[in-house]
Design an enzyme around this catalytic site. Structure first.
Site, mmCIF file in Angstrom:
data_model
loop_
_atom_site.group_PDB
_atom_site.id
_atom_site.type_symbol
_atom_site.label_atom_id
_atom_site.label_comp_id
_atom_site.label_asym_id
_atom_site.label_seq_id
_atom_site.Cartn_x
_atom_site.Cartn_y
_atom_site.Cartn_z
ATOM 1 N N CYS A 99 0.824 -1.209 0.000
ATOM 2 C CA CYS A 99 0.000 0.000 0.000
ATOM 3 C C CYS A 99 0.868 1.273 0.000
ATOM 4 O O CYS A 99 1.456 1.586 -1.028
ATOM 5 C CB CYS A 99 -1.002 -0.039 1.142
ATOM 6 S SG CYS A 99 -2.384 1.057 0.823
ATOM 7 N N HIS A 141 -3.532 -4.920 1.650
ATOM 8 C CA HIS A 141 -2.913 -5.180 2.968
ATOM 9 C C HIS A 141 -2.917 -6.668 3.309
ATOM 10 O O HIS A 141 -3.787 -7.116 4.075
ATOM 11 C CB HIS A 141 -3.685 -4.419 4.055
ATOM 12 C CG HIS A 141 -3.407 -2.958 4.101
ATOM 13 N ND1 HIS A 141 -2.479 -2.396 4.951
ATOM 14 C CD2 HIS A 141 -3.935 -1.943 3.391
ATOM 15 C CE1 HIS A 141 -2.452 -1.081 4.776
ATOM 16 N NE2 HIS A 141 -3.328 -0.780 3.832
ATOM 17 N N GLU A 170 -1.127 -8.204 5.324
ATOM 18 C CA GLU A 170 -0.830 -8.399 6.764
ATOM 19 C C GLU A 170 -2.085 -8.282 7.626
ATOM 20 O O GLU A 170 -2.052 -8.588 8.804
ATOM 21 C CB GLU A 170 0.262 -7.404 7.207
ATOM 22 C CG GLU A 170 -0.191 -5.971 7.486
ATOM 23 C CD GLU A 170 -0.554 -5.159 6.237
ATOM 24 O OE1 GLU A 170 -0.506 -5.692 5.104
ATOM 25 O OE2 GLU A 170 -0.894 -3.970 6.406
HETATM 26 N N1 GLN Z 1 -3.567 6.583 1.043
HETATM 27 C C1 GLN Z 1 -2.301 6.306 1.640
HETATM 28 C C2 GLN Z 1 -1.202 7.123 0.988
HETATM 29 O O1 GLN Z 1 -1.388 7.696 -0.030
HETATM 30 C C3 GLN Z 1 -1.963 4.824 1.559
HETATM 31 C C4 GLN Z 1 -2.982 4.047 2.347
HETATM 32 C C5 GLN Z 1 -2.490 2.773 2.937
HETATM 33 O O2 GLN Z 1 -1.281 2.517 3.049
HETATM 34 N N2 GLN Z 1 -3.425 1.993 3.408
HETATM 35 O O3 GLN Z 1 -0.150 7.177 1.517
#
Ligand code: GLN
Length: 208
Positions: free
Chosen positions: A93, A187, A189
């Protein structure tokens, strides 16, 4: 067992040691998953803590904060140097955003520039900012993977050395591999499914 190359829990060499960047975000959950797989997991906040590690996970969280903390603590250059020497890295992410070589202009962040992809932050907008969907990830076997997306990015473009290993039903790339770099927009995890972590450990161990 469906994944051909994915091993059973507890079959990794006990000598493998993985760092989890612990600046901000979901680092504790990655450490818990690695511990469940009986792999030594070390929280990393300072450059000297990178010493002796076999690879690193950059977790989800807020990519701007994680990026800023990496600069402030002089981790960014160290990590870039290690990856250039073939060090494995797994970004989830916000970690995917930070690995990218390029960010969609709305993104306002300076990424590490390690994986040859263009990423769009917060690609699903406010209305559907979190959702769960079953993903087909052929490298993990036939069983669908539970994709937990939280204000997630997407991979808008991937250059030739990058293999997109998971897509949404509409063809949007949400996980990729380039050599020993692995990244996903969701995610793993936060689920019980450890296959993607095991796939990363196979990359670290040189089995993939
Ligand atoms: N929206 C977050 C960002 O731009 C990432 C979100 C996440 O890691 N769940 O950093």
């Amino acid at each position: 067992m469906t994944g051909l190359s994915v091993r059973a829990v507890g079959t990794y060499s006990s000598s493998i040691k993985i760092g989890v960047l612990a600046a901000q975000g979901a680092f504790a959950e990655h450490i818990a998953t690695l511990s469940q797989l009986e792999v030594a997991a070390v929280p990393v906040r300072l450059p000297r803590q990178l010493e002796g590690l076999d690879g690193l996970i950059i977790p989800g969280g807020e990519s701007t904060s994680i990026g800023r903390l990496m600069q402030d603590y002089h981790l960014a250059d160290e990590i870039k140097g290690l990856v250039r020497h073939g060090w494995p890295l797994f970004g989830t992410c916000a970690g995917l955003i930070l690995l990218a070589s390029s960010i969609h202009p709305d993104g306002k962040i300076d990424p590490l520039g390690l994986m040859d992809i263009t990423v769009r932050r917060n690609a699903f907008g406010r209305q559907v900012d979190s959702f769960e969907t079953e993903l087909k990830i052929p490298v993990l076997g036939e069983k669908p993977f539970p994709g937990v997306f939280i204000r997630a990015p997407v991979i808008e473009q991937a250059n030739s050395g990058v293999e997109i290993i998971a897509e949404l039903a509409n063809g949007t790339g949400v996980a990729a591999r380039q050599d020993r770099l692995l990244a996903c927009a969701f995610h793993p995890e936060l689920t019980e499914d450890t296959r993607l972590h095991r796939y990363f450990l196979d990359i670290v161990a040189g089995n993939q």
